[in-house]
Design a protein around this motif. Structure first.
Motif, PDB file in Angstrom:
ATOM      1  N   CYS A  45       2.285   7.043  -6.920  1.00 25.57           N
ATOM      2  CA  CYS A  45       2.738   5.606  -7.311  1.00 25.57           C
ATOM      3  C   CYS A  45       2.340   5.339  -8.783  1.00 25.57           C
ATOM      4  N   CYS A  48       0.038   1.954  -8.025  1.00 31.68           N
ATOM      5  CA  CYS A  48      -1.327   1.890  -7.397  1.00 31.68           C
ATOM      6  C   CYS A  48      -1.827   3.366  -7.496  1.00 31.68           C
ATOM      7  N   CYS A  59       6.573   2.979  -2.381  1.00 34.03           N
ATOM      8  CA  CYS A  59       5.073   3.505  -2.056  1.00 34.03           C
ATOM      9  C   CYS A  59       4.906   2.798  -0.609  1.00 34.03           C
ATOM     10  N   ASN A  61       1.859   1.980   0.208  1.00 36.36           N
ATOM     11  CA  ASN A  61       0.775   1.366  -0.104  1.00 36.36           C
ATOM     12  C   ASN A  61       0.841  -0.031  -0.660  1.00 36.36           C
ATOM     13  N   CYS A  62       1.823  -0.219  -1.757  1.00 38.42           N
ATOM     14  CA  CYS A  62       1.971  -1.172  -2.429  1.00 38.42           C
ATOM     15  C   CYS A  62       3.359  -1.614  -2.650  1.00 38.42           C
TER      16      CYS A  62
HETATM   17 ZN   LIG Z   1       1.758   2.024  -4.845  1.00 36.77          ZN
END
Ligand SMILES: [Zn+2]
Length: 160
Positions: A45, A48, A59, A61-62
């Motif tokens: 990513c 992040c 992503c 995650n983010c």
């Molecule tokens: Zn990310």
């Protein structure tokens, strides 16, 4: 990244023409292009830095859509394995005792790739004695070009 049966371009016994091949999609195409250059890369990513696999646009995650392809060392460990038994597709039945392994990457143990443990990049799928398979065994990636031209990562034991 969905496996499929390739067109039969080479029907010589043992040619591997009927082995299942990856079918690159838009998200995964760079993985195979880097593999053809002998590089194992996974998406990272751009927001992040989280590594992810299989390739996908966003992503987890983010939620950023910005990504780059980060080169991995090619080192990992056998996380699990199987020894497929009949009934098998004909091209695989020609190579009894072959293995399919799941490798966790050294840099990102949560990323796991499916492949085959072999004694050399171009060796038969059953070139490793099944008794050598151990969960946790260190392995390293090598690259093998399949009939039809796609290059796939395969795995060698670090301590053969
Ligand atoms: Zn990310």
């Amino acid at each position: 990244m969905t496996p499929s049966v390739p067109p039969a371009t080479d029907n010589r016994p043992g040619s591997g023409a009927d082995l299942l091949l990856p079918v690159p999609d838009d998200d995964g195409a760079p993985f195979w292009e880097y593999a053809a250059r002998g590089e194992l890369r996974v998406q990272a990513c751009a927001g992040c830095d989280a590594l992810r696999f299989p390739p996908r646009p966003c992503c987890p995650n983010c939620r950023s859509f910005a990504a780059r392809w980060q080169r991995m060392s090619g080192r990992g460990r056998i996380w699990s394995y199987v020894l497929p038994h009949p009934p098998l597709l004909p091209a695989y039945a020609e190579q009894p005792g072959y293995n399919a392994i799941i490798v966790e990457l050294a840099e990102a143990p949560r990323i796991r790739l499916v492949g085959n443990l072999v004694t050399a990049a171009d060796a038969p799928l059953n070139s490793v004695d099944p008794a050598r398979l151990r969960i946790g065994a260190p392995v390293k990636a090598v690259f093998h070009t399949m009939p039809g031209g796609v290059t796939v990562p395969r795995w060698l034991l670090e301590r053969p």
